[in-house]
Design a protein around this motif. Sequence first.
Motif: not given
Length: 739
Positions: A50-51, A172, A175-176, A179, A523-524, A527, A531-532
Amino acid sequence: RKMKTEVTKKETKVTASPNDIKFDHKTGTVITDLLRIVILVLICVLAFSNRLYSILRYESVIHEFDPYFNYRTTTVLVNEGLYKFLNWFDIMSWYPLGRIVGGTVYPGLMLTAGLLHWVLNSLNITVNIRNVCVLLAPIFSANCSLAAYLLGKEITTSGAGLLAAAFMSIVPAYVSRSVAGSYDNEGVAIFALVFTFYLWVKAMKTGSVVWSCLCCLSYFYMVAAWGGYVFITNLIPLNVLILLLAGKYTHRTYVAYSIFYVLGTLLALQVTFVGFNAIQSSEHFASLGVFGLLQLIGGYKFLQARLSPTTFRKTLFILAGIAVAIFAGFLTTTQGQTMILPWTGRMYSMFDPTYAKEHIPIIASVSEHQPTIWASYLFDLNILLLFFPAGLFVAFRNLHNDASIFIICYGVTAIYFAGVMVRLMLTLAPAACVLGGMAVSSTLSAFCEISVNSPVEVEAEVVEESLEKTTGKSDKSQVEKKAKQASKKKTSFWTASPRVSREISALMILGIFFLMWTYTRHCTWVTAEAYSSPSIVLAGGRGDQRYIMDDFRESYRWLYWNTKPDARVMSWWDYGYQLTAMANRTVLVDNNTWNNTHIATVGKAMSSNETVAYEIMRELDVDYVLVIFGGVVGYSGDDINKFLWMVRIAAGVYPEIVETNYFTAKGEYRVDHEMSPTMRDSLMYKLSYYRFGAIGFDRVRNYEIGFKKVKLTHLEEVYTSEHWLVRIYRVLPPNNRKL
């Protein structure tokens, strides 16, 4: 014999009927454990994959600002060795002061990446250190999911642990900072935080010396990885203090915390950046106070159990007198000496959010140090914001369990500090995931039980078993009667009465799964979209059209190839780490922000007129000046939007800089025709809007600039990137003196 064989076959057929197949307890346990392992493996794969959006959409590149310094120090560690790393004096940062890197960093991140790189290359798996740094955070996010499972399982059940791990894998808020490419301390530190809490709960429940020592080792890794270890240092003593106030003192708590404090403090002393702060700073005195209180209570109970009442009172009186004498002697000996270090500015900001803005503007100027708005909670936690209080409710219903008291302490303190500083949403994320897992697990267990069996049927089985044990037989009518009475009296979470039907239970289960589906989608999306995106590379476009703006890296490479190796570059501190890592040039200030006066001097140069700024730049041997300008493409993170913070920081050291002088007559900060003369003459305005008059309209501020004919006397433009994001000017040498 023939008839007997036929009967046996018939019995075998009946016995083998699908309705009568049952697994024994051992087989069911094996299947359950196997499913649990498969689910955990899938969660780890999800957490890692996911990251990877940033790599798929851009490339394997380091993100943000701080990660570039971490990457640079890691290359020194890998190429030069540990001794060189620990004793490295960096002459390319904070010119002309320099920086002792080994004693001013938390080395856990670099050592972890270096160790992983060494292991892979020892196994003949050739991997570049940059790729190790890029993928380190996704790898540790999988580890963090496993740690969340262990913590949730230790507090309640394995089902709650699995849900906590699933939530943790894609939340998230975590995840922030994890990644691919986010090579920052928090990427490995959050795993250390959750794992330390798991080991503490285990040690507290068992009173085992082994688990307590393992907890100390995990705490040591956390201390070496991130300054947020102070949260652990104060949360665990708070947990112990609440246990003492609740009358839940046990020998297990005494053993666990005594070992944690003594061994953990000794290990923390070994981290150079922490050193004696572990016993001198005010942030660590809560743990010392609880340790002393625990020793007093332990000693009191020990003597009380082994001495007669008269002897006990005499001994207690003597020991109290000795303690008072020692304390008085200590105060007399240390009178006039500073033994306790005061709180840092960041710690004051934890309890007074306005403190930094009034006293230390450089802390308040960082966006991640701002208070958290409600939208951030919903954006970074989503439905966990709803499950969080429900999880607290479940924990409060199990206060007999010491682990439940710990998760309550963790959740309440984490949500407070997350409200004070948006960066601390990281510490809230594990608590929200574990409490959310507890809430969902309890709810699903209750409603699934009703969906499979009605409350009367469930109670009937219990009543029938008890009657068979006591009387050896069970009457059907008697069983039904007692089962109905028991189902009416019994209450459970969400199902306080047996009037909840199977249909309603099924709807509730579907509703929970729907919420979890929306959580996964949210969340997906967060991300992938929020955050990507690496700040070093910008993307834009409409619809299917997409273009990349690589102005930052192009500008840094221009500096690398077109300036002297010993050239000094002046810019705002945000870009210091990137300049030294990518352009390999000396900078005046960077993201470490350890010297407020030096940063204020750069702020004064940017906010003064060109003549005054030129004198400052000559004193600091500046060769080039770099500014970030987003007026052409609409990049809102440029230096004009940050300019007021430069003024405020400079005003804290240089009284001649007055913030109100940069406002309009109406008290507004503008760069159109209403702007003040001080703003118009400032170096920042000139460097940003030089040659911009032909365009005129600023897409960030959304109006036409007021002064277009900008002229430079002591600087000359040498480079402007394709989209005008980065502008570089050379400082001209002074004119020859007239005869």
